[in-house]
Design a protein around this motif. Sequence first.
Motif, mmCIF file in Angstrom:
data_model
loop_
_atom_site.group_PDB
_atom_site.id
_atom_site.type_symbol
_atom_site.label_atom_id
_atom_site.label_comp_id
_atom_site.label_asym_id
_atom_site.label_seq_id
_atom_site.Cartn_x
_atom_site.Cartn_y
_atom_site.Cartn_z
ATOM 1 N N PRO A 20 0.840 -1.209 0.000
ATOM 2 C CA PRO A 20 0.000 0.000 0.000
ATOM 3 C C PRO A 20 0.867 1.248 0.000
ATOM 4 C CG PRO A 20 0.212 -0.828 2.225
ATOM 5 C CD PRO A 20 0.934 -1.826 1.329
ATOM 6 N N PRO A 21 0.297 2.391 -0.338
ATOM 7 C CA PRO A 21 1.065 3.641 -0.234
ATOM 8 C C PRO A 21 1.355 3.944 1.234
ATOM 9 C CG PRO A 21 -1.235 4.092 -0.738
ATOM 10 C CD PRO A 21 -1.056 2.606 -0.864
ATOM 11 N N LEU A 22 2.523 4.485 1.492
ATOM 12 C CA LEU A 22 2.879 4.849 2.862
ATOM 13 C C LEU A 22 2.070 6.067 3.311
ATOM 14 C CD1 LEU A 22 6.756 4.453 2.755
ATOM 15 C CD2 LEU A 22 5.177 3.128 4.167
ATOM 16 N N PRO A 23 1.502 6.022 4.501
ATOM 17 C CA PRO A 23 0.725 7.174 4.981
ATOM 18 C C PRO A 23 1.597 8.261 5.605
ATOM 19 C CG PRO A 23 0.571 5.376 6.543
ATOM 20 C CD PRO A 23 1.384 4.849 5.388
ATOM 21 N N PHE A 24 2.910 8.072 5.595
ATOM 22 C CA PHE A 24 3.841 9.037 6.172
ATOM 23 C C PHE A 24 4.911 9.372 5.132
ATOM 24 C CE2 PHE A 24 2.666 5.721 9.248
ATOM 25 C CZ PHE A 24 1.783 6.446 10.036
ATOM 26 N N ALA A 25 5.652 10.421 5.398
ATOM 27 C CA ALA A 25 6.734 10.815 4.499
ATOM 28 C C ALA A 25 7.992 11.062 5.315
ATOM 29 C CB ALA A 25 6.357 12.078 3.718
ATOM 30 N N ALA A 26 9.075 10.405 4.916
ATOM 31 C CA ALA A 26 10.356 10.603 5.594
ATOM 32 C C ALA A 26 10.965 11.937 5.188
ATOM 33 C CB ALA A 26 11.307 9.460 5.247
ATOM 34 N N CYS A 27 11.617 12.563 6.130
ATOM 35 C CA CYS A 27 12.301 13.840 5.876
ATOM 36 C C CYS A 27 13.789 13.566 5.718
ATOM 37 C CB CYS A 27 12.043 14.815 7.013
ATOM 38 S SG CYS A 27 12.952 16.363 6.854
ATOM 39 N N GLN A 28 14.279 13.646 4.488
ATOM 40 C CA GLN A 28 15.690 13.366 4.251
ATOM 41 C C GLN A 28 16.595 14.403 4.901
ATOM 42 O OE1 GLN A 28 17.037 10.659 2.985
ATOM 43 N NE2 GLN A 28 15.024 9.731 2.643
ATOM 44 N N ASP A 29 16.130 15.633 5.028
ATOM 45 C CA ASP A 29 16.939 16.652 5.697
ATOM 46 C C ASP A 29 17.178 16.274 7.166
ATOM 47 O OD1 ASP A 29 17.115 18.143 3.407
ATOM 48 O OD2 ASP A 29 15.522 19.551 3.952
ATOM 49 N N THR A 30 16.134 15.775 7.805
ATOM 50 C CA THR A 30 16.273 15.333 9.193
ATOM 51 C C THR A 30 17.255 14.175 9.295
ATOM 52 O OG1 THR A 30 14.077 16.081 9.866
ATOM 53 C CG2 THR A 30 15.046 14.286 11.144
ATOM 54 N N ILE A 31 17.141 13.232 8.370
ATOM 55 C CA ILE A 31 18.043 12.075 8.380
ATOM 56 C C ILE A 31 19.485 12.516 8.213
ATOM 57 C CG2 ILE A 31 18.711 9.996 7.102
ATOM 58 C CD1 ILE A 31 15.722 9.577 6.498
ATOM 59 N N GLN A 32 19.724 13.415 7.261
ATOM 60 C CA GLN A 32 21.093 13.860 7.011
ATOM 61 C C GLN A 32 21.653 14.647 8.190
ATOM 62 O OE1 GLN A 32 22.928 12.776 4.521
ATOM 63 N NE2 GLN A 32 21.124 11.593 3.883
ATOM 64 N N ARG A 33 20.812 15.466 8.814
ATOM 65 C CA ARG A 33 21.282 16.228 9.968
ATOM 66 C C ARG A 33 21.674 15.300 11.111
ATOM 67 N NH1 ARG A 33 18.483 17.677 14.224
ATOM 68 N NH2 ARG A 33 16.469 17.489 13.170
ATOM 69 N N LEU A 34 20.840 14.301 11.389
ATOM 70 C CA LEU A 34 21.154 13.362 12.470
ATOM 71 C C LEU A 34 22.348 12.490 12.115
ATOM 72 C CD1 LEU A 34 17.545 12.290 13.571
ATOM 73 C CD2 LEU A 34 19.120 13.847 14.744
ATOM 74 N N ARG A 35 22.496 12.187 10.841
ATOM 75 C CA ARG A 35 23.681 11.436 10.393
ATOM 76 C C ARG A 35 24.956 12.256 10.656
ATOM 77 N NH1 ARG A 35 22.700 6.605 10.378
ATOM 78 N NH2 ARG A 35 21.376 5.638 8.821
ATOM 79 N N SER A 36 24.880 13.545 10.363
ATOM 80 C CA SER A 36 26.040 14.410 10.587
ATOM 81 C C SER A 36 26.385 14.488 12.075
ATOM 82 C CB SER A 36 25.770 15.816 10.061
ATOM 83 O OG SER A 36 25.555 15.787 8.654
ATOM 84 N N GLN A 37 25.363 14.577 12.900
ATOM 85 C CA GLN A 37 25.588 14.611 14.337
ATOM 86 C C GLN A 37 26.215 13.313 14.835
ATOM 87 O OE1 GLN A 37 21.802 15.601 16.096
ATOM 88 N NE2 GLN A 37 21.807 17.677 15.264
ATOM 89 N N GLN A 38 25.751 12.192 14.260
ATOM 90 C CA GLN A 38 26.348 10.898 14.612
ATOM 91 C C GLN A 38 27.836 10.878 14.251
ATOM 92 O OE1 GLN A 38 23.828 7.879 12.619
ATOM 93 N NE2 GLN A 38 23.764 6.837 14.590
#
Length: 280
Positions: A257-275
């Motif tokens: 089915p279509p996902l009812p949510f949308a991932a935020c790639q900016d958030t992922i990249q920011r947290l990746r940078s912090q990691q």
Amino acid sequence: MLKHTFCHIPGFGASTERALWRAGLHSWDDIAGQPDLPFGAKKKATLQNHVCESIAQLQAGNGGYFYRLLSSDQQWRLFPAFRDQVAYFDIETTGLGDPADYITTIVLYDGRQVQSYVQGQNLDDFARDIADYRLLVTYNGKTFDAPFVRRCLGAALDQPHIDLRYVLGSLGYRGGLKGCERELDIPRQGLEDVDGLFAVLLWHDYQCGNPKALDTLLTYNALDVINLEMLMVMAYNFKLAKTPLGPEHHLPLPTSPPLPFAACQDTIQRLRSQQSWSAF
């Protein structure tokens, strides 16, 4: 598959079941009322009585009857008979089970709709909703998800439960849920590098005021659950291929089915940078 099963009958193991199949006795309908069976009187009576009982229990929708009688490595056979009453679910938590750890999100998918539950919003509704289903499917849920849900939410989760970690492991697929998905070419829709540890970071980022982190966490959680259906169908077909039953018994692969949510790639990249910075 369940109607072709005889190994749940006391005294009838896998070898006897295969002997019945080779003799052309492929299903319960072939046994019920059949006077000419290749057994002595006592074993024939046992077979016929249990087949009649099995027919009645299946008509009553009592999956627990078969779940209790089938060995753990054969419980995958329940799937098609209860597919319209199955709940695929997966939880995200703040850790691996310390007393202070708690559930952050849960996603439930029944093959039709995706339902999400969030700590501080509607998480307590999960215990009520999951009780409506007659079969549970998880990956590593017997060891991780179910104990967490019982401890944190008080849900019984006493339905038959197929844990794909063991079903897929018996087929040679290991390496966790993500490893099995990679081996079977099931996509993660841009979230290939997100894992359980990163899910904890997303939850903390959401608590710090970023609503997009919650959407990203729920997207990740939902992908886990939606992919469980694909993995369950594939595992079922692989298992079925090891029996004399033909391809006409195989299940078609589901449509996600279509996902009812949308991932935020900016958030992922920011947290990746912090990691990355925290590693120094």
